[in-house]
Design a protein around this motif. Structure first.
Motif, PDB file in Angstrom:
ATOM      1  N   ILE A  70      15.670 -12.799  -3.379  1.00  0.00           N
ATOM      2  CA  ILE A  70      15.193 -12.291  -4.668  1.00  0.00           C
ATOM      3  C   ILE A  70      16.421 -11.893  -5.468  1.00  0.00           C
ATOM      4  O   ILE A  70      17.163 -11.003  -5.077  1.00  0.00           O
ATOM      5  CB  ILE A  70      14.234 -11.102  -4.452  1.00  0.00           C
TER       6      ILE A  70
ATOM      7  N   GLY B 210       9.961  -1.448  -9.551  1.00  0.00           N
ATOM      8  CA  GLY B 210       9.170  -2.670  -9.360  1.00  0.00           C
ATOM      9  C   GLY B 210       9.327  -3.326  -7.999  1.00  0.00           C
ATOM     10  O   GLY B 210       8.757  -4.390  -7.764  1.00  0.00           O
TER      11      GLY B 210
ATOM     12  N   ILE C 291       6.077  -3.917  -6.064  1.00  0.00           N
ATOM     13  CA  ILE C 291       5.209  -4.791  -6.869  1.00  0.00           C
ATOM     14  C   ILE C 291       5.683  -6.232  -6.677  1.00  0.00           C
ATOM     15  O   ILE C 291       4.902  -7.145  -6.418  1.00  0.00           O
ATOM     16  CB  ILE C 291       5.258  -4.424  -8.377  1.00  0.00           C
ATOM     17  N   LEU C 292       6.991  -6.397  -6.762  1.00  0.00           N
ATOM     18  CA  LEU C 292       7.559  -7.731  -6.610  1.00  0.00           C
ATOM     19  C   LEU C 292       7.400  -8.250  -5.186  1.00  0.00           C
ATOM     20  O   LEU C 292       6.992  -9.398  -4.964  1.00  0.00           O
ATOM     21  CB  LEU C 292       9.035  -7.674  -7.007  1.00  0.00           C
TER      22      LEU C 292
ATOM     23  N   THR D 161       3.854  -9.241  -4.639  1.00  0.00           N
ATOM     24  CA  THR D 161       3.506 -10.442  -5.415  1.00  0.00           C
ATOM     25  C   THR D 161       4.019 -11.696  -4.716  1.00  0.00           C
ATOM     26  O   THR D 161       3.297 -12.687  -4.566  1.00  0.00           O
ATOM     27  CB  THR D 161       4.104 -10.358  -6.839  1.00  0.00           C
ATOM     28  N   VAL D 162       5.273 -11.643  -4.275  1.00  0.00           N
ATOM     29  CA  VAL D 162       5.849 -12.806  -3.579  1.00  0.00           C
ATOM     30  C   VAL D 162       5.106 -13.036  -2.263  1.00  0.00           C
ATOM     31  O   VAL D 162       4.799 -14.170  -1.891  1.00  0.00           O
ATOM     32  CB  VAL D 162       7.361 -12.618  -3.344  1.00  0.00           C
TER      33      VAL D 162
ATOM     34  N   ALA E  73       1.855 -14.675  -3.056  1.00  0.00           N
ATOM     35  CA  ALA E  73       2.046 -16.089  -3.430  1.00  0.00           C
ATOM     36  C   ALA E  73       2.319 -16.923  -2.175  1.00  0.00           C
ATOM     37  O   ALA E  73       1.776 -18.019  -2.008  1.00  0.00           O
ATOM     38  CB  ALA E  73       3.200 -16.223  -4.422  1.00  0.00           C
ATOM     39  N   PHE E  74       3.124 -16.381  -1.283  1.00  0.00           N
ATOM     40  CA  PHE E  74       3.426 -17.037  -0.002  1.00  0.00           C
ATOM     41  C   PHE E  74       2.127 -17.183   0.809  1.00  0.00           C
ATOM     42  O   PHE E  74       1.822 -18.249   1.348  1.00  0.00           O
ATOM     43  CB  PHE E  74       4.437 -16.169   0.760  1.00  0.00           C
TER      44      PHE E  74
ATOM     45  N   TYR F  85      -0.912 -17.164  -0.365  1.00  0.00           N
ATOM     46  CA  TYR F  85      -1.803 -18.070  -1.107  1.00  0.00           C
ATOM     47  C   TYR F  85      -1.576 -19.524  -0.696  1.00  0.00           C
ATOM     48  O   TYR F  85      -2.512 -20.257  -0.396  1.00  0.00           O
ATOM     49  CB  TYR F  85      -1.548 -17.907  -2.606  1.00  0.00           C
TER      50      TYR F  85
ATOM     51  N   MET G 245      -2.571  -2.646  -7.237  1.00  0.00           N
ATOM     52  CA  MET G 245      -1.832  -3.878  -6.947  1.00  0.00           C
ATOM     53  C   MET G 245      -2.760  -4.941  -6.377  1.00  0.00           C
ATOM     54  O   MET G 245      -2.701  -6.109  -6.764  1.00  0.00           O
ATOM     55  CB  MET G 245      -0.723  -3.533  -5.930  1.00  0.00           C
TER      56      MET G 245
ATOM     57  N   LYS H  37      -5.946  -5.227  -6.793  1.00  0.00           N
ATOM     58  CA  LYS H  37      -6.818  -5.731  -7.868  1.00  0.00           C
ATOM     59  C   LYS H  37      -6.058  -6.726  -8.758  1.00  0.00           C
ATOM     60  O   LYS H  37      -6.596  -7.770  -9.141  1.00  0.00           O
ATOM     61  CB  LYS H  37      -7.334  -4.544  -8.704  1.00  0.00           C
ATOM     62  N   THR H  38      -4.824  -6.394  -9.079  1.00  0.00           N
ATOM     63  CA  THR H  38      -4.007  -7.271  -9.918  1.00  0.00           C
ATOM     64  C   THR H  38      -3.797  -8.630  -9.245  1.00  0.00           C
ATOM     65  O   THR H  38      -3.905  -9.677  -9.886  1.00  0.00           O
ATOM     66  CB  THR H  38      -2.639  -6.599 -10.201  1.00  0.00           C
ATOM     67  N   LEU H  39      -3.514  -8.611  -7.951  1.00  0.00           N
ATOM     68  CA  LEU H  39      -3.306  -9.865  -7.217  1.00  0.00           C
ATOM     69  C   LEU H  39      -4.587 -10.684  -7.163  1.00  0.00           C
ATOM     70  O   LEU H  39      -4.568 -11.903  -7.356  1.00  0.00           O
ATOM     71  CB  LEU H  39      -2.815  -9.578  -5.790  1.00  0.00           C
TER      72      LEU H  39
ATOM     73  N   GLY I 190      -5.120 -11.975 -10.768  1.00  0.00           N
ATOM     74  CA  GLY I 190      -4.062 -12.872 -11.249  1.00  0.00           C
ATOM     75  C   GLY I 190      -3.956 -14.168 -10.480  1.00  0.00           C
ATOM     76  O   GLY I 190      -3.454 -15.168 -10.986  1.00  0.00           O
ATOM     77  N   MET I 191      -4.406 -14.148  -9.224  1.00  0.00           N
ATOM     78  CA  MET I 191      -4.302 -15.360  -8.409  1.00  0.00           C
ATOM     79  C   MET I 191      -5.673 -15.902  -8.025  1.00  0.00           C
ATOM     80  O   MET I 191      -5.751 -16.901  -7.315  1.00  0.00           O
ATOM     81  CB  MET I 191      -3.454 -15.073  -7.167  1.00  0.00           C
TER      82      MET I 191
END
Lengths: 227, 227
Positions: free
Chosen positions: A69, A104, A107-108, A111-112, A115-116, A118, A148, A150-152, A155-156
């Motif tokens: 990162i 952050g 959060i970051l 998120t990563v 995504a991984f 996902y 967080m 909920k956001t994921l 968002g995804m």
């Protein structure tokens, strides 16, 4: 046991190579069976923890992926990334937060991780945050974790769940959980020190907190020489 | 005009170098005065947009910082990052989403933007997402933006606000807003094409959507040769 990942992996553990995330790895192995681990190379001064993470994952029979990162380095303003800043001071922007606050960061990381997860069909993520001994980091609180999640999910468009087995535990209780999970031997390989020193400088906020936990639990820290 | 950034900057605009973010830059300049822009090099096949962003920011009198994001490349599974994947297909994990979906992209962009803003004392972030012509991306919806804002506020203990001036506009209305804001000349320098072609391949989903907007607004696209 129902497998929900593409390759049978059931959960993803964020593994820094420290005491808390290693305890979470053992917790996740017990709950989910086959797990994967993810580590982050974000320019931290204690990058030595990445080696610990790799070793611990291997010994625990879990895969480990380290992801670079770069963006925090571009924003460098805090003591975990900049050796010129005193680790015991306060954040330069918000004096209520410690100098080691990386804005952050969780959060970051989450998120990563999501995504991984996902791309691999994994729906469960495990992170070792605690809102008790959280050093004043706002991104270690349960309220943040729920937002967080909920956001994921939104968002995804994917029902990922964030598990936080240590959220209500102090360091003493975390040590006790590690004992219960049979993770104590592995603690010899964990890395905690912010200064990147092995077995630990004994003075930085992370070392002090770790020692407090082992002392209060009445057990010796296997990572400390002579123990 | 009250200045809230460390150096007088009042807002941070996420500038991809495309039509929507450029319109947002003009919107933000009108609303906030002194603004900064942030661009992301995340390994996108249409990396040419970064040059557009730099040029547009310079012409608009705003600073531009490009931040490298490496982690999506590590997760490479989608058509915006992998030229072998057909841009007109569906996402390999969730067939309801387009192949150009990058899981977690806007979550990550907004997190890095908020961290960048945090270190500079900026409280307002502007992003050009639209839930009308959103190509099926879940991270372009108002519901997601509100959850994201809450997550950032909790995770960074900082009252950052995310502004989405295009959220309810379709492409036609975005073109009309650009006209109203005096941003049309700048549209000549914007880049939209997913294939990275200049002035645009005319066939990829992004080019098709852009053309539809200009056609419906009844104006010529200054980025298209011969117009």
């Amino acid at each position: 046991m129902k497998k929900n990942g593409n390759d049978g992996t059931k959960a993803l553990v964020l593994l820094s190579g420290g005491q808390d995330s290693t305890t979470c790895l053992f917790w996740a192995k017990k709950k989910f069976g086959h797990v994967e681990t993810l580590s982050f190379d974000y320019g931290q001064r204690h990058r030595i923890e990445l080696k610990s993470a790799k070793k611990i994952a291997r010994l625990a029979g879990a895969g480990n992926t380290a992801i670079k990162i770069k963006e925090f380095e571009a924003l460098k303003h805090n003591a975990l990334l900049d050796k010129k800043i005193n680790l015991k001071g306060r954040d330069s922007v918000n004096k209520k937060l410690p100098a080691s606050f990386v804005p952050g960061r969780n959060i970051l990381f989450l998120t990563v991780a999501a995504a991984f997860a996902y791309t691999r069909g994994i729906k469960d993520i495990v992170i070792g945050v605690s809102q008790v001994d959280y050093s004043g980091y706002p991104d270690c609180r349960a309220e943040f974790i729920r937002a967080m999640e909920k956001t994921l999910n939104l968002g995804m468009e994917c029902p990922v769940k964030i598990h936080t087995p240590l959220i209500k535990l102090d360091k003493k209780q975390t040590v006790q959980l590690a004992i219960k999970l049979g993770a104590m031997e592995m603690m010899a390989f964990t890395h905690t020190c912010y200064e990147g020193k092995k077995p630990g400088c004994g003075r930085c906020p992370a070392c002090v907190l770790r020692k407090k936990g082992f002392d209060e639990a009445g057990v010796k820290d296997p990572a400390v020489e002579g123990n």
